[in-house]
Design an enzyme around this catalytic site. Structure first.
Site, mmCIF file in Angstrom:
data_model
loop_
_atom_site.group_PDB
_atom_site.id
_atom_site.type_symbol
_atom_site.label_atom_id
_atom_site.label_comp_id
_atom_site.label_asym_id
_atom_site.label_seq_id
_atom_site.Cartn_x
_atom_site.Cartn_y
_atom_site.Cartn_z
ATOM 1 N N PHE A 144 38.544 45.375 -33.527
ATOM 2 C CA PHE A 144 38.632 45.023 -32.118
ATOM 3 C C PHE A 144 37.727 43.823 -31.851
ATOM 4 O O PHE A 144 36.546 43.851 -32.181
ATOM 5 C CB PHE A 144 38.202 46.191 -31.245
ATOM 6 C CG PHE A 144 39.215 47.299 -31.143
ATOM 7 C CD1 PHE A 144 40.342 47.315 -31.950
ATOM 8 C CD2 PHE A 144 39.040 48.330 -30.238
ATOM 9 C CE1 PHE A 144 41.284 48.332 -31.863
ATOM 10 C CE2 PHE A 144 39.973 49.360 -30.126
ATOM 11 C CZ PHE A 144 41.093 49.362 -30.935
ATOM 12 N N GLU A 145 38.283 42.790 -31.251
ATOM 13 C CA GLU A 145 37.535 41.580 -30.947
ATOM 14 C C GLU A 145 37.712 41.228 -29.478
ATOM 15 O O GLU A 145 38.332 41.969 -28.716
ATOM 16 C CB GLU A 145 37.995 40.434 -31.854
ATOM 17 C CG GLU A 145 37.827 40.731 -33.343
ATOM 18 C CD GLU A 145 38.204 39.568 -34.247
ATOM 19 O OE1 GLU A 145 38.283 38.430 -33.744
ATOM 20 O OE2 GLU A 145 38.428 39.780 -35.446
ATOM 21 N N GLY A 146 37.159 40.090 -29.081
ATOM 22 C CA GLY A 146 37.327 39.629 -27.705
ATOM 23 C C GLY A 146 36.803 40.626 -26.694
ATOM 24 O O GLY A 146 35.647 41.032 -26.717
#
Length: 618
Positions: free
Chosen positions: A399-401
């Protein structure tokens, strides 16, 4: 928003070399943090959004650069913009009441009364004999033990307080203390008795023994293997330990010695021979190479899954992505340039070769926010179906951002209450329960979401980005079922390490400092009462770009191996001092790379360099 490891999807513009790095620097999420770097100094790497003070004024960094003498903020308006608002230039008050409640021949324990500040004190520095360099620091505690001193020697100590803006207080009143004379204790403890094995796996042996006795007191034990002179494990008093990083189906001879405060060691215990278990079929090796395989073509070239380099141990298929928006929770996956039947056959083929194939969720384009119970249920059901359909060995959370963030006031990482965090934890456990103990669970967060949590924790730091350290409650909640954590040591801004210094990506120092935080644990938000505990060494891998095209922070193989040597062999890198135990770090898991495709694009530099090196560490 950048892609994981600097990927571009079809149709996106591809940038080359320094232009790509500059673009990444301008877009990284930590840029919004406006990190306060204190007083301006030469030879420091500054990035856009950093704040400094100079000559009683405040400045914001306008361009990333390394400062040089003569580049003071007033002299280079192209690099620094003077703040128009108020700037914290008020130093904390001087600490008072400095005293030494205890001492030994080689150490002095100091305490003092806390300072006050108009914004807040962030730590203290201890100086000895008028020196300019601190002999000890604390992240806020008003006590510290200064060790490594000479016996029967008088030392004069002072303490200064510092705040987040880098202002230092005046020194406290000096306090002089004389260390104890050299110890006259020459009596060694008795040898530990009844050394026994309490359990084995294919890579570890758990040991226990009866306590030794000593005329002054036993302070710890050292465990040795196969007659070696370097301890394979140590304890600070406990009479049990697990020695990890061993080879499967192999006999080891163990002995234990006790030690006391004067440094006297006992004779060795009677030797105990223990054989590790045979590795189960398909078990992940003790030292691994993990590579992300692109389910798209971004210019690095398409590789059929079954044709990846055999030097990889684990292949992360990237990415499964949301099909119903970031908050819907439903995840989808369609093989790129392959039929479902062929892709299933490729997964099975790699597994028949002893490889593990994992489905990775997210990436920079795949924002996933499980804000509701419904989204959590959709996530579990859709991911479960994907894993069953293709026969994946586990899942990787990438999971990024804005996928993870912390609600204001959610300051206790051990008891989170932010829905996107608690729902993810629940979903992970549901999938693990569904697929059982052999189901692999890995995570590949950015440094922003993990190590930055030492200096700033998003739930408790009002002025910080609420995503800072947001992975920490997830990692903590599933640490009992976490196979390994592979933090992306790339596309990162400078990060403060446990030495309270900024470390910049692309060299051995950065990897040592960032990895040491995971192996030693750290106070979250520098709160000594809120410590993120160390992970096991076999739960820690280092994430790297395969080459310069794959992302900012490429590190040459020789530098990577210098970092690993520092962690597992104790060979120093620069001035950084490890906080973790080198003897225990032998179980360090390995290296992850973005990506399989970029490695092939660069003529397999990553796998050809690191496969034989990791094999030599087994």
């Amino acid at each position: 928003m950048r892609q994981h490891g600097g990927t571009q999807r079809p149709g996106e513009k591809c940038f080359a070399g320094g232009v790509l790095v500059a673009l990444l620097l301008s877009l990284l999420p930590w840029q919004a943090l406006a990190a306060d770097r204190g007083a301006w100094a030469a030879y420091v790497n500054y990035v856009v959004g950093d704040s400094v003070t100079y000559g009683g004024k405040g400045y914001d960094c306008r361009q990333p650069h390394q400062s040089l003498p003569g580049w003071e903020p007033p002299n280079v308006p192209a690099l620094w913009l003077e703040k128009t608002g108020s700037v914290d230039v008020q130093a904390p008050t001087a600490p008072t009441g400095l005293t030494a409640p205890s001492k030994t021949a080689n150490s002095v324990s100091l305490t003092w009364n806390g300072s006050t500040d108009n914004v807040g004190v962030t730590g203290y520095e201890v100086f000895a004999n008028g020196g300019a360099s601190a002999v000890a620091t604390t992240p806020g505690a008003t006590s510290v033990t200064v060790s490594g001193l000479t016996a029967n020697m008088t030392y004069t100590f002072t303490v200064k307080a510092r705040d987040a803006a880098g202002n230092r207080s005046a020194a406290s009143s000096a306090f002089s203390v004389t260390t104890n004379p050299p110890s006259t204790d020459t009596q060694a403890p008795t040898a530990p008795a009844s050394l026994r094995s309490t359990g084995t796996t294919s890579t570890s042996v758990s040991l226990a023994w009866n306590a030794s006795s000593d005329n002054q007191g036993v302070t710890g034990y050292e465990v040795f293997t196969n007659g070696g002179s370097t301890a394979a494990a140590t304890t600070t008093g406990a009479t049990s330990v697990t020695v990890s990083g061993l080879s499967a189906n192999t006999s080891y001879s163990f002995t234990v010695k006790a030690r006391d405060a004067a440094g006297n060691r006992s004779a060795a215990s009677a030797a105990l021979s223990v054989k590790t278990q045979t590795a189960p079929v398909g078990e992940v090796p003790s030292k691994i190479l993990v590579g992300y395989w692109h389910n798209f073509d971004n210019g690095s070239g398409f590789i059929r899954l079954r044709n990846v380099s055999p030097k990889w141990d684990v292949i992360n298929v990237s990415f499964a992505e949301p099909t119903s928006g970031a908050t819907g929770g439903t995840i989808g996956f369609t093989p790129y340039n392959s039929s479902e039947a062929d892709f299933k056959a490729d997964v099975a083929y790699l597994q028949s070769q002893g490889k593990k194939v994992i489905i990775s969720i997210g990436g920079a384009n795949g924002q996933v926010r499980l804000e509701t119970a419904t989204a959590r249920t959709n996530f579990v059901n859709s991911m479960g179906a994907i894993i069953e359909k293709y026969g994946f060995d586990g899942m990787d959370i990438d999971f990024e951002g804005h996928s993870l963030s912390l609600d204001a006031g959610d300051a206790d990482f051990k008891n989170p209450r932010t829905p996107v965090v608690t729902n993810l934890i629940s979903a992970i456990r549901a999938l693990r329960d569904r697929f059982g103990a052999k189901f692999l669970l890995t995570m590949a967060p950015e440094t922003f979401f993990v190590q930055l949590g030492y200096a700033f924790y998003g739930g408790s730091c009002i002025s910080c980005d609420n995503r800072a350290g947001a992975y920490l409650p997830v990692i903590y909640a599933v640490r009992d079922i976490l196979s390994w954590l592979q933090v992306q040591d790339y596309n990162s801004g400078p990060i403060i390490g446990l030495d309270d210094q900024y470390h910049t990506m692309g060299n051995a120092d950065f990897h040592v400092a960032m990895t040491d935080m995971l192996l030693a644990g750290f106070p979250v938000g520098k709160n000594p009462n809120n410590v993120f505990p160390a992970l096991r060494p076999d739960q820690v891998a280092i994430g790297l770009p395969a080459n310069n095209n794959a992302g900012g922070g490429y590190t040459a193989p020789a530098e990577v191996q210098k970092a690993v040597n520092a962690l597992v062999k104790g060979i120093p890198v620069g001035s950084y001092t490890l906080r973790s135990n080198v003897a225990n770090n032998k179980g360090f898991r390995g290296l992850m790379s973005w990506s399989v495709n970029w490695d092939a694009f660069a003529n397999y530099e990553f796998t050809n360099s690191h496969r034989p090196y990791l094999d030599s560490l087994k």
